[in-house]
Motif scaffolding. Structure first.
Motif, PDB file in Angstrom:
ATOM      1  N   GLU A 204      23.439  53.378  36.444  1.00  0.00           N
ATOM      2  CA  GLU A 204      23.310  54.265  35.507  1.00  0.00           C
ATOM      3  C   GLU A 204      24.293  55.064  35.545  1.00  0.00           C
ATOM      4  O   GLU A 204      24.537  55.863  33.873  1.00  0.00           O
ATOM      5  N   GLY A 205      25.443  55.179  36.705  1.00  0.00           N
ATOM      6  CA  GLY A 205      26.707  56.109  36.016  1.00  0.00           C
ATOM      7  C   GLY A 205      27.962  55.397  35.800  1.00  0.00           C
ATOM      8  O   GLY A 205      28.594  56.310  35.599  1.00  0.00           O
ATOM      9  N   ARG A 206      27.554  53.928  35.326  1.00  0.00           N
ATOM     10  CA  ARG A 206      28.760  53.576  35.254  1.00  0.00           C
ATOM     11  C   ARG A 206      29.746  54.365  33.984  1.00  0.00           C
ATOM     12  O   ARG A 206      28.863  54.087  32.968  1.00  0.00           O
ATOM     13  N   MET A 207      30.625  54.389  33.728  1.00  0.00           N
ATOM     14  CA  MET A 207      31.631  54.672  32.467  1.00  0.00           C
ATOM     15  C   MET A 207      32.254  53.047  32.275  1.00  0.00           C
ATOM     16  O   MET A 207      33.255  52.855  32.790  1.00  0.00           O
ATOM     17  N   ASN A 208      31.927  53.120  30.499  1.00  0.00           N
ATOM     18  CA  ASN A 208      32.925  52.087  30.165  1.00  0.00           C
ATOM     19  C   ASN A 208      34.244  52.274  30.145  1.00  0.00           C
ATOM     20  O   ASN A 208      34.934  53.686  30.133  1.00  0.00           O
ATOM     21  N   TYR A 209      35.477  51.297  30.119  1.00  0.00           N
ATOM     22  CA  TYR A 209      36.773  51.748  29.874  1.00  0.00           C
ATOM     23  C   TYR A 209      37.295  51.146  28.491  1.00  0.00           C
ATOM     24  O   TYR A 209      36.382  50.167  28.041  1.00  0.00           O
ATOM     25  N   THR A 210      37.996  52.016  28.058  1.00  0.00           N
ATOM     26  CA  THR A 210      38.816  51.831  26.376  1.00  0.00           C
ATOM     27  C   THR A 210      40.456  50.854  26.415  1.00  0.00           C
ATOM     28  O   THR A 210      40.838  50.645  27.821  1.00  0.00           O
ATOM     29  N   PRO A 211      40.088  50.077  25.733  1.00  0.00           N
ATOM     30  CA  PRO A 211      41.236  49.333  25.920  1.00  0.00           C
ATOM     31  C   PRO A 211      42.184  50.184  25.658  1.00  0.00           C
ATOM     32  O   PRO A 211      43.141  49.716  26.850  1.00  0.00           O
ATOM     33  N   VAL A 212      42.711  51.064  25.076  1.00  0.00           N
ATOM     34  CA  VAL A 212      44.221  51.526  25.523  1.00  0.00           C
ATOM     35  C   VAL A 212      43.811  52.649  27.022  1.00  0.00           C
ATOM     36  O   VAL A 212      45.198  52.403  27.668  1.00  0.00           O
ATOM     37  N   GLY A 213      42.567  52.750  27.318  1.00  0.00           N
ATOM     38  CA  GLY A 213      42.804  52.709  28.591  1.00  0.00           C
ATOM     39  C   GLY A 213      43.334  51.620  29.921  1.00  0.00           C
ATOM     40  O   GLY A 213      43.744  51.920  30.757  1.00  0.00           O
ATOM     41  N   ILE A 214      42.643  50.446  29.725  1.00  0.00           N
ATOM     42  CA  ILE A 214      43.108  49.322  30.384  1.00  0.00           C
ATOM     43  C   ILE A 214      44.272  49.100  30.689  1.00  0.00           C
ATOM     44  O   ILE A 214      45.197  49.098  31.557  1.00  0.00           O
ATOM     45  N   VAL A 215      45.433  49.073  29.355  1.00  0.00           N
ATOM     46  CA  VAL A 215      46.735  48.714  28.984  1.00  0.00           C
ATOM     47  C   VAL A 215      47.350  50.717  29.604  1.00  0.00           C
ATOM     48  O   VAL A 215      48.234  49.995  30.525  1.00  0.00           O
ATOM     49  N   ALA A 216      46.881  51.126  29.672  1.00  0.00           N
ATOM     50  CA  ALA A 216      47.405  52.088  30.587  1.00  0.00           C
ATOM     51  C   ALA A 216      47.657  52.431  31.902  1.00  0.00           C
ATOM     52  O   ALA A 216      48.890  52.500  32.369  1.00  0.00           O
ATOM     53  N   HIS A 217      46.511  51.364  32.147  1.00  0.00           N
ATOM     54  CA  HIS A 217      46.036  51.420  33.696  1.00  0.00           C
ATOM     55  C   HIS A 217      47.366  50.221  34.291  1.00  0.00           C
ATOM     56  O   HIS A 217      47.731  50.778  34.694  1.00  0.00           O
ATOM     57  N   ARG A 218      47.318  49.323  33.138  1.00  0.00           N
ATOM     58  CA  ARG A 218      48.424  48.312  33.400  1.00  0.00           C
ATOM     59  C   ARG A 218      50.051  49.017  33.559  1.00  0.00           C
ATOM     60  O   ARG A 218      50.969  48.386  34.238  1.00  0.00           O
ATOM     61  N   GLN A 219      49.811  49.243  32.724  1.00  0.00           N
ATOM     62  CA  GLN A 219      51.332  49.683  32.647  1.00  0.00           C
ATOM     63  C   GLN A 219      51.638  51.050  33.717  1.00  0.00           C
ATOM     64  O   GLN A 219      53.360  51.870  33.479  1.00  0.00           O
ATOM     65  N   GLY A 220      50.492  52.124  34.653  1.00  0.00           N
ATOM     66  CA  GLY A 220      51.045  52.820  35.562  1.00  0.00           C
ATOM     67  C   GLY A 220      51.026  54.243  35.171  1.00  0.00           C
ATOM     68  O   GLY A 220      51.563  54.727  35.116  1.00  0.00           O
ATOM     69  N   LEU A 221      50.382  54.027  33.566  1.00  0.00           N
ATOM     70  CA  LEU A 221      50.262  55.773  32.850  1.00  0.00           C
ATOM     71  C   LEU A 221      49.098  56.201  33.352  1.00  0.00           C
ATOM     72  O   LEU A 221      48.900  57.336  32.404  1.00  0.00           O
ATOM     73  N   SER A 222      48.214  55.759  33.946  1.00  0.00           N
ATOM     74  CA  SER A 222      46.956  56.759  34.100  1.00  0.00           C
ATOM     75  C   SER A 222      47.708  58.269  34.850  1.00  0.00           C
ATOM     76  O   SER A 222      48.197  58.015  36.063  1.00  0.00           O
ATOM     77  N   ASN A 223      46.661  58.632  35.128  1.00  0.00           N
ATOM     78  CA  ASN A 223      46.524  60.153  36.165  1.00  0.00           C
ATOM     79  C   ASN A 223      46.185  60.047  37.023  1.00  0.00           C
ATOM     80  O   ASN A 223      45.568  60.768  37.836  1.00  0.00           O
ATOM     81  N   GLU A 224      45.602  58.524  38.234  1.00  0.00           N
ATOM     82  CA  GLU A 224      45.427  57.997  38.751  1.00  0.00           C
ATOM     83  C   GLU A 224      45.726  58.525  39.812  1.00  0.00           C
ATOM     84  O   GLU A 224      46.768  57.931  40.370  1.00  0.00           O
ATOM     85  N   ARG A 225      45.108  59.064  40.890  1.00  0.00           N
ATOM     86  CA  ARG A 225      46.358  59.214  41.982  1.00  0.00           C
ATOM     87  C   ARG A 225      46.381  57.709  43.508  1.00  0.00           C
ATOM     88  O   ARG A 225      47.389  57.761  43.777  1.00  0.00           O
ATOM     89  N   ALA A 226      45.593  56.903  43.108  1.00  0.00           N
ATOM     90  CA  ALA A 226      45.167  56.021  43.620  1.00  0.00           C
ATOM     91  C   ALA A 226      46.310  54.361  43.222  1.00  0.00           C
ATOM     92  O   ALA A 226      45.992  54.996  42.101  1.00  0.00           O
ATOM     93  N   GLU A 227      46.229  54.154  43.537  1.00  0.00           N
ATOM     94  CA  GLU A 227      47.263  52.792  43.344  1.00  0.00           C
ATOM     95  C   GLU A 227      45.869  51.874  42.669  1.00  0.00           C
ATOM     96  O   GLU A 227      44.658  50.900  42.682  1.00  0.00           O
ATOM     97  N   VAL A 228      46.558  51.209  41.219  1.00  0.00           N
ATOM     98  CA  VAL A 228      46.325  50.679  40.330  1.00  0.00           C
ATOM     99  C   VAL A 228      46.649  49.315  40.005  1.00  0.00           C
ATOM    100  O   VAL A 228      48.189  49.498  39.640  1.00  0.00           O
ATOM    101  N   SER A 229      45.547  48.113  40.105  1.00  0.00           N
ATOM    102  CA  SER A 229      46.296  46.909  40.410  1.00  0.00           C
ATOM    103  C   SER A 229      45.310  46.484  38.927  1.00  0.00           C
ATOM    104  O   SER A 229      43.543  46.089  39.269  1.00  0.00           O
ATOM    105  N   VAL A 230      45.338  45.363  38.075  1.00  0.00           N
ATOM    106  CA  VAL A 230      44.872  44.939  36.821  1.00  0.00           C
ATOM    107  C   VAL A 230      45.058  43.202  36.342  1.00  0.00           C
ATOM    108  O   VAL A 230      45.759  42.950  36.348  1.00  0.00           O
ATOM    109  N   TYR A 231      43.886  42.740  36.521  1.00  0.00           N
ATOM    110  CA  TYR A 231      44.268  41.083  36.060  1.00  0.00           C
ATOM    111  C   TYR A 231      43.651  40.942  35.095  1.00  0.00           C
ATOM    112  O   TYR A 231      42.243  41.159  35.316  1.00  0.00           O
ATOM    113  N   TYR A 232      43.575  40.391  34.455  1.00  0.00           N
ATOM    114  CA  TYR A 232      42.710  39.523  32.501  1.00  0.00           C
ATOM    115  C   TYR A 232      42.544  38.106  33.253  1.00  0.00           C
ATOM    116  O   TYR A 232      43.446  37.556  33.355  1.00  0.00           O
TER     117      TYR A 232
END
Length: 581
Positions: A204-232
């Protein structure tokens, strides 16, 4: 008196307003500094591409020497990151906290692979290119990260996440929690199909990801304080996002206290400035009087230039050369001081110049007359002696030598007198309008017909194709031209071609004397028109007084013109004379 009171009242009020504006500016600067501090603190929370761009903007590179502020070293150390600066040849020219297993240079293939995969060995790397300089520089910002490799291992092991058994799910959950992270698996629509680990969302509480948001995660441009790794995963079209905790980093800490301290210091500074302003204002109008007393003492000691320099000081004049406001009441006094010091300085300089000119005159005469007088004296002793018997031919030769030396000394004295007049701008000119092109042509023709000048080719050209009129002193103008032309003849070999050209435009008349002779070196060009440069040795091997070029330049300047020389060794010489129309 009332006018003075009004001016004083105006100045006091005006200065108070200026001080108030200054206080507002100081407060504004403090606010900007606080804003800058907040910006840097925000960078700490998102230390990726944005931070890399900031580092590049604050970095200076000169001849592959890199300067980066020490604060960046501290911040990189805090985040366990490293930085490399690479020149266009792939060589690392600067590094901060770079591990020993990183290379000192990169090949094209390595750079392309890093740019594509954002990985090198077990390091995650963000890159950016600085094109501000003529040569581009590549920046690598990286940190040790095994999350990408671990994520790839999970993808290969648990490929079909929808069909995981309870044991596999429990095993994967344990591995994710061991990283103190969270794993989100997303389908093509950006919906989370599986969320595992710390902070995993429910259905019920899951939030969807946007395409641009995923690209931002991959490029290291998100506001996450955690380390983010992305694999397609191209086989299942699932995107795996692993957010692992990189450890707590103190960001704010006592930041609020620091802001309060800064504001307190600002208030204290403004209060202190107010006190200092009151004291300074009470003594301000007495300081100019002390300054005037100092100037009077220096004038009494004969230090006129010191007074003039003091009047040009920034304390007295502003950038526009006007008297500053705090000395405005004494502007007339300062002007009088300046005029008096200028006149005294001019008088002193004229006296020194007179002494120097007199000394140079006497030194020049004694030096340039010594050699011919020695020759005449030597011949006189020989004629006076009884030890020699002279034939008529020998006596004629001795007489001719004495006559030549006498003529040389007479010419030397005349040249000295002329040089002295030119130097002191006291040569009287009888100017009359002449056809200057015809005058030049006749002067050149006279040298062509001179039987003493052999194997030298002269030519004349009027580039204007029309008569050129100029008001000149015919006698001295001809003397100037002959000095220049004969100098070209004397110091060039036989077969030299000398071309005289005259031209004009709307504002000037141009005369060029060009030859294809041996040319001059730079030192000769620099001192060509100096007195004695050619004639400092007046032995019999040197023909002329050595003042011809200096005299020629003086005559040109007396007519309001100027003369320049351009020459290269073995490529000839060009003299250019310019006269106002």
């Amino acid at each position: 008196m009332k006018s003075t009171k009004r001016r004083l009242a105006f100045r006091f009020t005006f200065q108070f307003i200026i001080f108030s504006i200054l206080a507002v500016i100081i407060c504004g600067l403090l606010i900007l500094n606080v804003s800058d501090y907040l910006t840097k603190e925000e960078i700490k929370r998102n230390f990726t591409i944005g931070t890399l761009d900031t580092i590049i903007s604050e970095t200076t590179v000169t001849d592959d020497e890199v300067w980066i502020h020490s604060s960046w070293e501290e911040l990189l150390a805090e985040r366990n990151m490293w930085l490399q600066v690479i020149n266009e040849e792939g060589k690392v020219i600067h590094s901060i906290h770079a591990p020993s297993d990183l290379p000192d240079s990169y090949t094209l293939q390595e750079i392309m692979k890093i740019n594509e995969t954002k990985r090198y060995l077990h390091y995650k790397i963000f890159s950016s290119i600085d094109t501000y300089y003529q040569m581009p520089y590549l920046y690598f910002l990286g940190y040790e990260s095994k999350s990408d490799d671990l994520l790839l291992e999970w993808v290969n092991t648990y490929q079909d996440v929808t069909q995981l058994s309870d044991d596999e799910l429990e095993q994967l959950t344990a591995q994710v929690k061991a990283k103190n992270g969270r794993l989100d698996i997303i389908d093509e629509q950006g919906m989370v199909v599986k969320s595992i680990g710390n902070g995993a969302t429910t259905e019920e509480g899951r939030m969807n990801y946007t395409p641009v948001g995923i690209v931002a995660h991959r490029q290291g441009l998100s506001n996450e304080r955690a380390e983010v790794s992305v694999y397609y995963d191209t086989e299942t079209n699932y995107t795996w996002i692993l957010k692992s905790d990189r450890g707590e980093v103190t960001i704010y800490g006592s930041f609020l206290r620091e802001i309060i301290a800064v504001l307190f210091v600002a208030a204290a500074i403004i209060l202190l400035l107010g006190i200092l302003f009151t004291v300074w204002h009470a003594t301000r109008y007495g300081q100019p009087l002390l300054l005037f007393i100092t100037w009077l003492e220096k004038l009494g000691q004969g230090n006129y230039q010191e007074v003039l320099n003091a009047m040009q000081d920034k304390k007295v004049l502003n950038r526009k050369g006007k008297v500053r406001s705090k000395y405005k009441l004494y502007e007339e006094v300062i002007t009088a001081f300046k005029e008096m010091a200028g006149k005294l300085k001019q008088s002193e300089e004229e006296r020194e110049q007179l002494d120097t000119t007199r000394e140079a005159w006497m030194t020049g005469i004694s030096h340039d007359l010594r050699t011919p007088l020695s020759s005449i004296q030597g011949y006189g002793h020989m004629l006076e002696s009884d030890h020699y018997e002279w034939t008529a031919t020998e006596l004629r030769e001795i007489g001719a030598t004495i006559r030549e030396k006498g003529e040389y000394m007479l010419q030397l004295v005349e040249d000295f007198s002329l040089a002295f007049q030119l130097k002191n701008s006291s040569l009287p000119l009888k100017r009359e309008e002449i056809k200057l092109d015809e005058f030049l042509q006749h002067t050149v023709l006279a040298l062509v017909n001179d039987v003493t000048i052999k194997n030298v080719n002269f030519s004349f050209e009027n580039a204007a194709d029309e008569p050129i009129y100029y008001a000149a002193d015919v006698h001295w103008f001809e003397r100037m031209l002959l000095n220049l032309l004969l100098n070209a003849v004397k110091h060039n070999p036989e077969g030299t071609e000398i071309v005289v050209t005259i031209d004009k435009d709307e504002s000037r008349i141009y005369i060029k004397i060009e030859d294809d002779g041996i040319g001059m070196d730079e030192e000769t060009q620099r001192f060509l028109f100096e007195r004695y440069y050619r004639g400092i040795n007046t032995s019999e091997k040197v023909d002329g007084t050595g003042l011809g070029m200096s005299i020629a330049k003086g005559i040109v300047e007396a007519h309001g013109g100027d003369i320049t020389v351009q020459s290269k060794q073995l490529q000839g010489t060009t003299l250019t004379l310019r006269f106002p129309v």
